[in-house]
Design a protein around this motif. Structure first.
Motif, mmCIF file in Angstrom:
data_model
loop_
_atom_site.group_PDB
_atom_site.id
_atom_site.type_symbol
_atom_site.label_atom_id
_atom_site.label_comp_id
_atom_site.label_asym_id
_atom_site.label_seq_id
_atom_site.Cartn_x
_atom_site.Cartn_y
_atom_site.Cartn_z
ATOM 1 N N VAL A 200 0.837 -1.201 0.000
ATOM 2 C CA VAL A 200 0.000 0.000 0.000
ATOM 3 C C VAL A 200 0.872 1.252 0.000
ATOM 4 N N VAL A 201 1.945 1.238 0.779
ATOM 5 C CA VAL A 201 2.871 2.376 0.794
ATOM 6 C C VAL A 201 3.455 2.599 -0.601
ATOM 7 N N ASP A 202 3.834 1.513 -1.274
ATOM 8 C CA ASP A 202 4.375 1.637 -2.632
ATOM 9 C C ASP A 202 3.341 2.238 -3.583
ATOM 10 N N ALA A 203 2.075 1.829 -3.429
ATOM 11 C CA ALA A 203 1.015 2.358 -4.275
ATOM 12 C C ALA A 203 0.824 3.858 -4.042
ATOM 13 N N VAL A 204 0.895 4.270 -2.792
ATOM 14 C CA VAL A 204 0.775 5.695 -2.463
ATOM 15 C C VAL A 204 1.934 6.466 -3.082
ATOM 16 N N ASP A 205 3.145 5.934 -2.978
ATOM 17 C CA ASP A 205 4.309 6.578 -3.592
ATOM 18 C C ASP A 205 4.110 6.765 -5.097
ATOM 19 N N PHE A 206 3.587 5.726 -5.739
ATOM 20 C CA PHE A 206 3.350 5.793 -7.186
ATOM 21 C C PHE A 206 2.345 6.894 -7.524
ATOM 22 N N LEU A 207 1.238 6.935 -6.789
ATOM 23 C CA LEU A 207 0.206 7.932 -7.070
ATOM 24 C C LEU A 207 0.698 9.348 -6.805
ATOM 25 N N LEU A 208 1.526 9.511 -5.795
ATOM 26 C CA LEU A 208 2.072 10.829 -5.489
ATOM 27 C C LEU A 208 3.147 11.256 -6.479
ATOM 28 N N GLY A 209 3.905 10.288 -6.971
ATOM 29 C CA GLY A 209 5.097 10.627 -7.745
ATOM 30 C C GLY A 209 4.917 10.710 -9.241
ATOM 31 N N ASN A 210 3.969 9.949 -9.796
ATOM 32 C CA ASN A 210 3.813 9.932 -11.247
ATOM 33 C C ASN A 210 2.974 11.120 -11.692
ATOM 34 N N ARG A 211 3.575 12.040 -12.410
ATOM 35 C CA ARG A 211 2.931 13.318 -12.710
ATOM 36 C C ARG A 211 1.865 13.223 -13.792
ATOM 37 N N SER A 212 1.694 12.045 -14.396
ATOM 38 C CA SER A 212 0.635 11.872 -15.389
ATOM 39 C C SER A 212 -0.510 11.001 -14.883
ATOM 40 N N VAL A 213 -0.482 10.635 -13.624
ATOM 41 C CA VAL A 213 -1.562 9.836 -13.045
ATOM 42 C C VAL A 213 -2.454 10.761 -12.237
ATOM 43 N N ASN A 214 -3.700 10.876 -12.675
ATOM 44 C CA ASN A 214 -4.620 11.820 -12.043
ATOM 45 C C ASN A 214 -6.040 11.285 -12.115
ATOM 46 N N ALA A 215 -6.827 11.529 -11.057
ATOM 47 C CA ALA A 215 -8.226 11.101 -10.986
ATOM 48 C C ALA A 215 -8.366 9.586 -11.094
ATOM 49 N N VAL A 216 -7.411 8.867 -10.519
ATOM 50 C CA VAL A 216 -7.397 7.404 -10.567
ATOM 51 C C VAL A 216 -7.807 6.836 -9.210
ATOM 52 N N ASN A 217 -8.642 5.795 -9.246
ATOM 53 C CA ASN A 217 -8.977 5.028 -8.053
ATOM 54 C C ASN A 217 -8.292 3.671 -8.169
ATOM 55 N N LEU A 218 -7.196 3.503 -7.444
ATOM 56 C CA LEU A 218 -6.307 2.354 -7.613
ATOM 57 C C LEU A 218 -6.616 1.266 -6.587
ATOM 58 N N SER A 219 -6.929 0.068 -7.070
ATOM 59 C CA SER A 219 -7.153 -1.075 -6.189
ATOM 60 C C SER A 219 -5.822 -1.731 -5.846
ATOM 61 N N VAL A 220 -5.636 -2.060 -4.573
ATOM 62 C CA VAL A 220 -4.442 -2.786 -4.129
ATOM 63 C C VAL A 220 -4.939 -3.997 -3.362
ATOM 64 N N ASP A 221 -5.240 -5.070 -4.101
ATOM 65 C CA ASP A 221 -5.894 -6.226 -3.475
ATOM 66 C C ASP A 221 -5.479 -7.566 -4.081
ATOM 67 N N GLY A 222 -4.444 -7.563 -4.934
ATOM 68 C CA GLY A 222 -3.999 -8.821 -5.527
ATOM 69 C C GLY A 222 -5.006 -9.440 -6.470
ATOM 70 N N GLY A 223 -5.963 -8.669 -6.957
ATOM 71 C CA GLY A 223 -6.992 -9.206 -7.839
ATOM 72 C C GLY A 223 -8.142 -9.868 -7.113
ATOM 73 N N TRP A 224 -8.278 -9.563 -5.824
ATOM 74 C CA TRP A 224 -9.285 -10.193 -4.969
ATOM 75 C C TRP A 224 -10.699 -10.068 -5.507
ATOM 76 N N LEU A 225 -11.005 -8.969 -6.193
ATOM 77 C CA LEU A 225 -12.363 -8.767 -6.698
ATOM 78 C C LEU A 225 -12.700 -9.667 -7.888
ATOM 79 N N LEU A 226 -11.710 -10.358 -8.449
ATOM 80 C CA LEU A 226 -11.964 -11.239 -9.589
ATOM 81 C C LEU A 226 -12.640 -12.538 -9.172
ATOM 82 N N ARG A 227 -12.562 -12.878 -7.887
ATOM 83 C CA ARG A 227 -13.105 -14.178 -7.449
ATOM 84 C C ARG A 227 -14.201 -13.980 -6.421
#
Length: 227
Positions: A200-227
């Motif tokens: 989750v910390v890595d995901a937060v770093d990515f969202l904060l740092g990538n200057r072209s990522v905006n208005a994204v709702n990022l799931s961090v669940d290993g694909g849990w919603l697929l099953r």
């Protein structure tokens, strides 16, 4: 070095974010409901400042943040655990959680808006109860779904400030989940492992740092919603 504000940084994932960013040499301000605990945790993780701030008391938020200067990165992690069902509806508990996340988060952004700049970035915290509710998630699922709308409206209104959200699934090593049975949850996760606080910390770093990522709702669940 960036200036980072972590709202809800005294325990769990919020604390890990504050510790990680302070360890990188960033100037971190963290908040918690109790001012003494916030100050203690700030010293423990190497943050510059710990402040008392209760998201469920939005009229007091601006005053609690007067010591905060320029904000490069703002992370809103604060949450309150809630078990509420329509059949036995606790109105006060529902109002508390809705106020904390929907009104409280927004008021933090409002209070800090003059200290943001064009390259600032904000990350809000939701959760996967919005997609897979469970008995007792009446309010939790609602406010987490509300994060999607809040991300979109803030990204529009605050542009060019970037606003994103992270929606963790079950975080196996978090204080809330670490002592609970995991076998059935792992079996339903395509990666064969639960998300970790580090993920989750890595995901937060990515969202904060990538200057072209905006208005994204990022799931961090290993694909849990697929099953």
């Amino acid at each position: 070095m960036s200036s980072v504000v972590v709202i809800g940084g005294t325990s769990g994932i919020g604390r890990e974010i504050a510790r990680h960013r302070a360890g990188r040499g960033d100037e971190v301000v963290l908040t918690g409901r109790d001012a003494h605990r916030a100050d203690t945790v700030a010293k423990e993780v190497g943050a510059a400042l710990g402040l008392g701030l209760d998201l469920s008391r939005p009229h007091e938020i601006a005053g609690a943040l007067t010591e905060v200067g320029r904000v490069d990165h703002l992370v809103l992690v604060g949450v309150s655990r809630d078990d509420n069902r329509v059949t036995e509806y606790d109105i006060d508990a529902a109002i508390h959680l809705v106020t904390l996340k929907l009104v409280g988060y927004t008021e933090v952004v409002h209070a800090l808006r003059p200290r943001l700049h064009d390259d600032s970035a904000i990350v809000l915290f939701g959760g996967q109860a919005k997609e897979r509710p469970y008995p007792g998630a009446t309010t939790v699922a609602t406010v987490n779904a509300g994060m999607t709308g809040l991300v979109h409206t803030l990204a529009t209104e605050l542009a060019p400030v970037r606003v994103n959200a992270v929606h963790p699934g079950v975080v196996g090593d978090s204080p809330f989940w670490s002592d609970k049975p995991h076998e059935a949850l792992i079996a339903r996760t395509p990666t064969g492992r639960l998300a970790t606080m580090r993920d989750v910390v890595d995901a937060v770093d990515f969202l904060l740092g990538n200057r072209s990522v905006n208005a994204v709702n990022l799931s961090v669940d290993g694909g849990w919603l697929l099953r």
